[in-house]
Design an enzyme around this catalytic site. Structure first.
Site, PDB file in Angstrom:
ATOM      1  N   LEU A 287      26.913  32.551  38.512  1.00  6.81           N
ATOM      2  CA  LEU A 287      26.690  32.306  39.960  1.00  6.81           C
ATOM      3  C   LEU A 287      27.290  30.853  40.129  1.00  6.81           C
ATOM      4  O   LEU A 287      27.052  30.069  41.119  1.00  6.81           O
ATOM      5  CB  LEU A 287      25.299  32.125  40.131  1.00  6.81           C
ATOM      6  CG  LEU A 287      24.429  33.525  40.110  1.00  6.81           C
ATOM      7  CD1 LEU A 287      23.059  33.197  40.352  1.00  6.81           C
ATOM      8  CD2 LEU A 287      25.041  34.624  41.202  1.00  6.81           C
TER       9      LEU A 287
ATOM     10  N   TYR B  21      16.104  22.901  20.284  1.00 10.70           N
ATOM     11  CA  TYR B  21      17.370  22.566  20.962  1.00 10.70           C
ATOM     12  C   TYR B  21      18.061  21.800  19.964  1.00 10.70           C
ATOM     13  O   TYR B  21      17.855  20.795  19.506  1.00 10.70           O
ATOM     14  CB  TYR B  21      17.086  21.893  22.368  1.00 10.70           C
ATOM     15  CG  TYR B  21      16.491  22.851  23.388  1.00 10.70           C
ATOM     16  CD1 TYR B  21      16.299  24.065  23.294  1.00 10.70           C
ATOM     17  CD2 TYR B  21      16.261  22.240  24.670  1.00 10.70           C
ATOM     18  CE1 TYR B  21      15.669  24.657  24.281  1.00 10.70           C
ATOM     19  CE2 TYR B  21      15.798  22.918  25.555  1.00 10.70           C
ATOM     20  CZ  TYR B  21      15.611  24.302  25.458  1.00 10.70           C
ATOM     21  OH  TYR B  21      15.059  25.132  26.578  1.00 10.70           O
TER      22      TYR B  21
ATOM     23  N   GLY C 163      26.144  31.025  34.119  1.00 11.16           N
ATOM     24  CA  GLY C 163      27.348  30.513  34.660  1.00 11.16           C
ATOM     25  C   GLY C 163      28.107  31.689  35.631  1.00 11.16           C
ATOM     26  O   GLY C 163      28.892  31.373  36.580  1.00 11.16           O
TER      27      GLY C 163
ATOM     28  N   GLY D 216      30.462  30.818  40.528  1.00  9.40           N
ATOM     29  CA  GLY D 216      31.784  31.110  41.323  1.00  9.40           C
ATOM     30  C   GLY D 216      33.069  30.792  40.693  1.00  9.40           C
ATOM     31  O   GLY D 216      34.187  31.366  41.181  1.00  9.40           O
ATOM     32  N   LYS D 217      33.063  30.559  39.384  1.00 14.48           N
ATOM     33  CA  LYS D 217      34.081  30.458  38.875  1.00 14.48           C
ATOM     34  C   LYS D 217      34.801  31.837  37.888  1.00 14.48           C
ATOM     35  O   LYS D 217      35.916  31.847  37.611  1.00 14.48           O
ATOM     36  CB  LYS D 217      34.122  29.454  37.447  1.00 14.48           C
ATOM     37  CG  LYS D 217      33.172  29.829  36.334  1.00 14.48           C
ATOM     38  CD  LYS D 217      33.273  28.745  35.204  1.00 14.48           C
ATOM     39  CE  LYS D 217      32.589  27.502  35.517  1.00 14.48           C
ATOM     40  NZ  LYS D 217      32.387  26.467  34.511  1.00 14.48           N
TER      41      LYS D 217
ATOM     42  N   PRO E 238      19.113  29.055  36.103  1.00 19.15           N
ATOM     43  CA  PRO E 238      19.348  29.532  37.673  1.00 19.15           C
ATOM     44  C   PRO E 238      20.652  30.059  37.983  1.00 19.15           C
ATOM     45  O   PRO E 238      20.860  30.590  39.170  1.00 19.15           O
ATOM     46  CB  PRO E 238      19.112  28.118  38.184  1.00 19.15           C
ATOM     47  CG  PRO E 238      19.554  27.039  37.216  1.00 19.15           C
ATOM     48  CD  PRO E 238      19.271  27.776  36.060  1.00 19.15           C
ATOM     49  N   LEU E 239      21.623  29.774  37.208  1.00 17.86           N
ATOM     50  CA  LEU E 239      23.045  30.333  37.553  1.00 17.86           C
ATOM     51  C   LEU E 239      23.469  31.520  36.675  1.00 17.86           C
ATOM     52  O   LEU E 239      24.539  31.929  36.492  1.00 17.86           O
ATOM     53  CB  LEU E 239      23.981  28.995  37.230  1.00 17.86           C
ATOM     54  CG  LEU E 239      23.831  27.800  38.171  1.00 17.86           C
ATOM     55  CD1 LEU E 239      24.854  26.901  37.765  1.00 17.86           C
ATOM     56  CD2 LEU E 239      24.060  28.103  39.652  1.00 17.86           C
TER      57      LEU E 239
END
Length: 312
Positions: free
Chosen positions: A212, A53, A210, A214-215, A206-207
């Site tokens: 998920l 990373y 991005g 909502g943006k 998990p999103l």
């Protein structure tokens, strides 16, 4: 913050973990310091990084600089196996490389032990017996407390479990894999394997990069400072017509119940079988606060079934 066992092990981790891939890359040292300390203050204990990373060791270096006395308050997880050089000499899961990789990570992290040492990908050039024996030696030496894997196919998970039992060595206790409301492929084979061997599942993305949060709205350009705007490849990967359509329906589902799409994404994962901690990154203190709050929605069996109807 809900605290859970990591699979069948006695290691306890927070239900929301902090993905550290942004440190040293998307966030500078001082911003990373604020995010790290806020996460600890809010009850996050699992910090997940990897040697690759932030430009080969950058994330581990930041953690080593920032944690200080708070190192003892967290479960520090890192990974090895992915390429750390362009010539192919620093990668994989051979005994020689693992011993070199762990020393390098310990030095960057400024610690004398790693709580969870994870193999970042399967190495088909090294016998699993060699890998497990090397990892068992690290556990016996006290440099590593527990071991896990990431991105293993289900049959390799079974192979590793059987081999560890036959050899009488330390087994893997966790599996870190992509899992979200729009990416549920692991439910076919990998999740059943995790259930069979009681591995702690650590979902990443998990999103859905991005999607998920909502943006983003279908048919419109993403905000200029958003991840999708800065990384078109991620947008192309995650914001497919199918996924966007699902996200719209899920957003409506959440709002009708007084919640946000982000809260639904975290709470759904936290309620799934074998999930020990949901790994999510953050570049701002506000995101940490949102993530911690997001996992508190206790979904009913009826709501879970309705979500299946939307996403499957």
């Amino acid at each position: 913050m809900d605290i859970r066992n990591l699979g069948r092990s006695g290691l306890r981790v927070s239900a929301v973990g902090l993905g550290c891939n942004n440190f040293g890359q998307r966030t500078d040292l001082e911003t990373s310091r604020k995010v790290i300390h806020k996460a600890i203050d809010l009850g996050i204990t699992l910090f997940d990084t990897a040697d690759i990373y932030a430009g080969m060791g950058g994330s581990e270096t930041v953690l080593g600089e920032v944690l200080g006395d708070r190192r003892k308050d967290i479960v520090l997880a890192t990974k090895y196996a992915k390429p750390m050089s362009t010539d192919g000499t620093k990668q994989g899961a051979s005994r020689r490389y693992i011993f070199n990789a762990v020393e390098a990570s310990l030095k960057r992290l400024k610690t004398d032990y790693i709580d969870l040492y994870q193999q970042h990908e399967f190495d088909d050039r090294t016998p699993i017996e060699e890998t497990l024996r090397a990892l068992d030696d690290l556990v016996r030496q006290g440099k590593v407390r527990y071991i896990g894997h990431s991105n293993f196919p289900a049959w390799r998970i079974a192979e590793a479990e059987f081999t560890a039992r036959q050899m009488g060595v330390t087994p893997f206790v966790s599996s870190q894999d992509e899992y979200s409301l729009v990416v549920r492929g692991i439910e076919k084979d990998l999740l059943p394997a995790a259930q069979q061997y009681n591995l702690g599942l650590l979902p990443f993305f998990p999103l859905a990069n991005g999607l998920l949060t909502g943006k983003y709205k279908p048919g419109t350009e993403p905000p200029a400072d958003s991840r999708f705007a800065k990384a078109p490849a991620l947008r192309e990967r995650s914001a497919t017509p199918r996924n966007e359509a699902i996200a719209v329906k899920l957003d409506t589902f959440a709002r009708e119940r007084g919640h946000t799409l982000l809260e639904l994404a975290f709470s759904w994962l936290a309620a799934r079988p074998q999930v020990s901690s949901v790994i999510a990154g953050a570049t701002r203190v506000e995101q940490i606060e949102q993530n911690v709050k997001a996992a508190s929605w206790k979904l009913s069996a009826e709501e879970m079934a309705e979500i299946d109807g939307i996403t499957l």
